[in-house]
Motif scaffolding. Sequence first.
Motif, PDB file in Angstrom:
ATOM      1  N   MET A   1     -17.170  -5.131  12.903  1.00 32.88           N
ATOM      2  CA  MET A   1     -16.537  -4.654  11.416  1.00 32.88           C
ATOM      3  C   MET A   1     -15.083  -5.209  11.182  1.00 32.88           C
ATOM      4  SD  MET A   1     -17.134  -0.350  11.012  1.00 32.88           S
ATOM      5  CE  MET A   1     -17.203   0.024   9.270  1.00 32.88           C
ATOM      6  N   LYS A   2     -14.851  -5.480  10.114  1.00 38.16           N
ATOM      7  CA  LYS A   2     -13.410  -6.161   9.570  1.00 38.16           C
ATOM      8  C   LYS A   2     -12.738  -4.937   8.665  1.00 38.16           C
ATOM      9  CE  LYS A   2     -12.726 -10.140   7.780  1.00 38.16           C
ATOM     10  NZ  LYS A   2     -12.529 -11.656   7.903  1.00 38.16           N
ATOM     11  N   ASN A   3     -11.836  -4.415   9.162  1.00 42.16           N
ATOM     12  CA  ASN A   3     -11.188  -3.235   8.333  1.00 42.16           C
ATOM     13  C   ASN A   3      -9.605  -3.594   8.201  1.00 42.16           C
ATOM     14  OD1 ASN A   3     -13.313  -1.321   8.721  1.00 42.16           O
ATOM     15  ND2 ASN A   3     -13.007  -1.505  10.988  1.00 42.16           N
ATOM     16  N   ILE A   4      -9.313  -3.695   6.957  1.00 42.19           N
ATOM     17  CA  ILE A   4      -8.081  -4.110   6.697  1.00 42.19           C
ATOM     18  C   ILE A   4      -7.217  -3.090   5.810  1.00 42.19           C
ATOM     19  CG2 ILE A   4      -6.811  -5.846   5.121  1.00 42.19           C
ATOM     20  CD1 ILE A   4      -9.214  -7.826   6.189  1.00 42.19           C
ATOM     21  N   VAL A   5      -6.103  -2.731   6.072  1.00 41.92           N
ATOM     22  CA  VAL A   5      -5.289  -2.064   5.324  1.00 41.92           C
ATOM     23  C   VAL A   5      -4.362  -2.962   4.447  1.00 41.92           C
ATOM     24  CG1 VAL A   5      -3.172  -0.552   5.442  1.00 41.92           C
ATOM     25  CG2 VAL A   5      -4.845  -0.237   7.073  1.00 41.92           C
ATOM     26  N   LEU A   6      -4.953  -2.646   3.041  1.00 39.11           N
ATOM     27  CA  LEU A   6      -3.703  -3.545   2.033  1.00 39.11           C
ATOM     28  C   LEU A   6      -2.719  -2.865   1.735  1.00 39.11           C
ATOM     29  CD1 LEU A   6      -3.849  -6.268   0.481  1.00 39.11           C
ATOM     30  CD2 LEU A   6      -5.172  -5.152  -1.283  1.00 39.11           C
ATOM     31  N   PHE A   7      -1.731  -3.233   1.941  1.00 33.78           N
ATOM     32  CA  PHE A   7      -0.477  -2.501   1.943  1.00 33.78           C
ATOM     33  C   PHE A   7       0.564  -2.828   0.957  1.00 33.78           C
ATOM     34  CE2 PHE A   7       3.654  -1.013   3.985  1.00 33.78           C
ATOM     35  CZ  PHE A   7       3.081   0.262   4.432  1.00 33.78           C
ATOM     36  N   GLY A   8       1.463  -2.234   0.521  1.00 35.93           N
ATOM     37  CA  GLY A   8       2.663  -2.291  -0.284  1.00 35.93           C
ATOM     38  C   GLY A   8       2.994  -1.244  -1.060  1.00 35.93           C
ATOM     39  N   PRO A   9       4.322  -1.300  -1.686  1.00 27.31           N
ATOM     40  CA  PRO A   9       4.678  -0.150  -2.520  1.00 27.31           C
ATOM     41  C   PRO A   9       3.997   0.014  -3.920  1.00 27.31           C
ATOM     42  CG  PRO A   9       6.208  -2.270  -2.587  1.00 27.31           C
ATOM     43  CD  PRO A   9       5.185  -2.328  -1.618  1.00 27.31           C
ATOM     44  N   PRO A  10       4.013   1.000  -4.725  1.00 32.01           N
ATOM     45  CA  PRO A  10       3.419   1.081  -5.985  1.00 32.01           C
ATOM     46  C   PRO A  10       3.866   0.071  -6.890  1.00 32.01           C
ATOM     47  CG  PRO A  10       4.704   3.076  -5.130  1.00 32.01           C
ATOM     48  CD  PRO A  10       5.118   2.219  -4.324  1.00 32.01           C
ATOM     49  N   GLY A  11       2.507  -0.622  -7.432  1.00 32.16           N
ATOM     50  CA  GLY A  11       2.804  -1.682  -8.245  1.00 32.16           C
ATOM     51  C   GLY A  11       2.614  -3.018  -7.626  1.00 32.16           C
TER      52      GLY A  11
END
Length: 190
Positions: free
Chosen positions: A1-11
């Motif tokens: 399995m490849k699990n990725i947290v796509l992160f960043g501030p709102p917008g």
Amino acid sequence: MKNIVLFGPPGAGKGTQANLLKDRFNLVHISTGDVFRKNIKEGTELGTLAQSYMSQGHLVPDDVTIKMLESEVALNPQAEGFIFDGFPRTEAQAKALETFMTQMGSQINAMVALEVADAILVERLLERGKASGRADDANEVVIKERIAEYYRKTDILKGHYQSQNKYHGVDGVGGIQDITGRLISVFELL
Ligand code: AMP
């Protein structure tokens, strides 16, 4: 399995980019914001609770959010992996995600963060608010509160993944396709 947290501030563009990447990498995209908005639309109890926080630009409490995320994952038993968009947003959520992934015999492979300056975020969110009909994008006070919540509770998670050598920062400014290209280069290495 490849699990990725796509992160960043709102917008930062997490939702837009997750939608462009999920098919290419055969991943299920889970956006906690989208699930809350669906519940608000359907008038569920969870929706009513979530809305009281979202309309102020505040985070929905951890216990509710974590339970919801786990149910969404459980709805996709055949998934080859997930893109988590908008989760985790607190240290408690990050810890819960780690425990949950371990229970599933899996792990978070990486946090991929879209890096965008605050002034650009406010501009983008106001622009999005004109088209999306999202109440929390239409009000500059709420937008600024969401960005403040990000720096109070969420930004710190970078360190959590950096210490595990799982953090990848990507320039989130420019054309949508250019940014997708940068993300693809990172995803391919994971
Ligand atoms: P988003 O669509 O990711 O911008 O999220 C919209 C709003 O939903 C946020 O401002 C929060 O009020 C709520 N929300 C989404 N994800 C979370 C989360 N992981 N924890 C707490 N609140 C969340």
